[in-house]
Design an enzyme around this catalytic site. Structure first.
Site, short mmCIF file in Angstrom:
data_model
loop_
_atom_site.label_atom_id
_atom_site.label_comp_id
_atom_site.label_asym_id
_atom_site.label_seq_id
_atom_site.Cartn_x
_atom_site.Cartn_y
_atom_site.Cartn_z
N CYS A 127 -4.16 -9.22 5.18
CA CYS A 127 -3.89 -8.99 3.75
C CYS A 127 -2.52 -8.39 3.52
O CYS A 127 -2.14 -8.13 2.38
CB CYS A 127 -4.97 -8.09 3.15
SG CYS A 127 -6.59 -8.85 3.07
N PHE A 128 -1.78 -8.13 4.60
CA PHE A 128 -0.37 -7.72 4.53
C PHE A 128 -0.17 -6.42 3.77
O PHE A 128 0.85 -6.23 3.11
CB PHE A 128 0.49 -8.84 3.93
CG PHE A 128 0.05 -10.23 4.35
CD1 PHE A 128 -0.08 -10.54 5.70
CD2 PHE A 128 -0.27 -11.19 3.42
CE1 PHE A 128 -0.51 -11.80 6.10
CE2 PHE A 128 -0.70 -12.45 3.81
CZ PHE A 128 -0.82 -12.76 5.16
N CYS A 129 -1.16 -5.53 3.84
CA CYS A 129 -1.07 -4.22 3.17
C CYS A 129 -0.84 -4.37 1.67
O CYS A 129 -0.21 -3.51 1.04
CB CYS A 129 0.03 -3.36 3.79
SG CYS A 129 -0.26 -2.92 5.51
N ASN A 130 -1.34 -5.45 1.09
CA ASN A 130 -1.16 -5.70 -0.34
C ASN A 130 -2.52 -6.10 -0.92
O ASN A 130 -2.76 -7.29 -1.18
CB ASN A 130 -0.12 -6.80 -0.57
CG ASN A 130 0.29 -6.94 -2.02
OD1 ASN A 130 -0.51 -6.72 -2.93
ND2 ASN A 130 1.53 -7.32 -2.25
N ASN B 110 0.81 -1.22 0.00
CA ASN B 110 0.00 0.00 0.00
C ASN B 110 0.84 1.27 0.00
O ASN B 110 0.36 2.33 -0.42
CB ASN B 110 -0.96 0.02 1.21
CG ASN B 110 -2.31 -0.58 0.86
OD1 ASN B 110 -2.71 -0.62 -0.30
ND2 ASN B 110 -3.02 -1.04 1.87
#
Length: 485
Positions: free
Chosen positions: A402-405, A145
């Site tokens: 979601c691991f900032c993705n 992100n």
């Protein structure tokens, strides 16, 4: 490797078979010695640490060397010429020079700019890149992100943002499509192409050859290397991206709060900073709207750099040089391949899969970051919050969400654009409501990632931990609300 093998084999038997299958693992024994001498807290506390993509672990010798250095002299704010300031300036510049050398970046070609983290490095590029109407910002679905957020700078200045899609199930780009996007430019414009060297979601390693391919069509290239460089060599004498973002704590654990933007001098000269601050200028006037920028890295290092922490960067990079990034790479490759095989073969008693992997199922062009979900026998996803709970009981450190993705997640979970349009948060909504609204099977995935202190005992204990999810038909309903994706 089947579930039966994991259940029946002792650590010693399993490791013997593993070493036969991966003979190069024996060449990484220095990392076992390091774990015993410098990271003994892992085994002392019974930890299985599998969150290296989230943060690396420091060696105790790094801390000792750093503290001894700070105790040996007096260090002051480097924005002066007094003796304490000069001592700090010398250490900061030594760290800067070592960072360039570590990445094979010629100081004639590249500048090292210290930031808070990789996100800070990416923001420097995004806010100062000279986007205007007609310019293009091209990026891959698979991005953190902190890269996605650059599109807001582009939008505000009239540039167009385009995403290159990833393809299921491997979550790689269809490289046949990339030329279509790279050649879709017109006239004399500034165009920026951004992608990760390694996905922080799936571990996919995207080709570094894309850098020169993009250059050939007039693009500047921003490479997010944060997930790549802890276990892979990035040689900037071979590859020449315009901008590279890294976080040092992901590489060697200490210090946190320090990252770096490696920028080509010619590309850095294009950037237009939207403000100035202390430390970034030579002079500024109050009675006249004028200021003179400081040259090089100083123009981009707002305020006073973290001058007491920056000496630890040189210590950490020297520590990695002594071990060898290639040694770390060989170790996580062997362990990761074993772990990937184990998760891929995990089955319930009825033969149905007990896990699903997002991203490549083979070790070709991938790193030691594995995203997956456990499955119930009926195929439903096991709630990741329950995985967190069981992991804590086993002293296993993982990452869920979601691991900032979001782009990789949208493809992995087959969430369509039509589902997302109009799917913004509404009044009174919480994250759990949003997850249900867009049809996600859970709040995200589970991620296991390996690093310099990983050993076979870690992955073997992890595979014993996963047996808790074999033949699991339900989970408790007292799970905490989700707070982040």
């Amino acid at each position: 490797m089947s579930v039966a093998r994991v259940e029946l084999e002792s650590l010693e038997t399993a490791e013997a078979a593993f070493r036969l299958e991966h003979p190069r693992y024996a060449d990484t024994a220095v990392l076992d010695e390091l774990r015993a001498s410098d990271l003994a807290r892992l085994d002392r506390g019974g930890h299985v640490y599998l969150d290296y993509t989230g943060g690396g672990l420091f060696a105790e010798s790094q801390l000792r060397e750093h503290v001894e250095l700070l105790q040996a002299d007096v260090f002051g704010n480097p924005h002066s010429l007094n003796p304490a300031s000069a001592a700090s300036t010398e250490l900061v510049e030594r760290a800067r020079a070592y960072a360039l050398d570590f990445f094979g970046a010629s100081p004639e070609e590249y500048v090292a700019i210290f930031t808070l983290n990789a996100t800070g490095a990416l923001r420097l590029v995004g806010e100062a890149y000279p986007f205007h109407s007609g310019d293009r910002f091209l990026l891959t679905f698979d991005n953190h992100n902190s890269v996605n957020g650059i599109r807001e700078f582009a939008r505000a200045r009239g540039a167009e943002t385009t995403y290159v899609p990833s393809m299921a199930p491997d979550l790689r780009l269809d490289e046949r499509l990339l030329p279509r996007y790279l050649t879709d430019t017109a006239g004399d414009h500034h165009n920026l192409f951004a992608y990760p060297a390694q996905s922080n979601f799936s571990g996919v390693q995207h080709p570094l050859e894309w850098i020169e391919r993009a250059h050939a069509h007039g693009w500047d290239v921003l490479l997010d290397a944060a997930a790549y460089v802890p276990t892979n060599r990035l040689d900037l004498s071979t590859w020449h991206p315009d901008f590279v973002a890294v976080s040092f704590y992901k590489m060697f654990g200490w210090p946190t709060g320090v990252g770096c933007l490696l920028a080509r001098r010619d590309s850095l000269a294009k950037l237009e900073r939207p403000w100035f601050s202390g430390g970034t200028i030579v002079a500024a006037f109050v009675q006249r709207a004028y200021y003179q920028s400081a040259p090089g890295a100083a123009h981009f290092e707002d305020g006073t750099v973290n001058y007491l922490s920056l000496p630890a960067v040189e210590i950490g990079l020297h520590f990695l040089d002594r071990i060898g990034i290639e040694t770390i790479h060989d170790r996580v490759t062997a362990l990761g391949a074993w772990l990937l095989d184990g998760l891929g073969s995990l089955c319930h008693s009825d033969g149905s899969p007990a896990a699903t992997i997002y991203g490549p199922r083979s070790w070709q062009q991938r790193g030691a970051t594995i995203a997956f979900n456990f499955l119930h026998p009926n195929g439903a996803v096991v709630d990741e919050r329950y995985v967190d709970r069981v992991a804590r009981e086993h002293n296993v450190s993982l990452r869920t969400g979601c691991f900032c993705n979001p782009g990789a997640g949208e493809v992995a979970f087959t969430i369509s654009r039509e589902t997302l349009v109009g799917g913004e948060f509404g009044d009174g909504m919480v994250l759990d409501d949003y997850v249900r609204a867009i049809g996600m099977p859970s709040g995200g995935a589970v991620r296991a990632s390996l690093g310099l202190a990983s050993n076979f005992d870690d992955v073997h204990r992890f595979m014993r931990f996963v047996l808790a999810f074999v033949d699991l038909t339900s989970v408790p309903d007292d799970l905490p609300p989700r707070t982040t994706c």
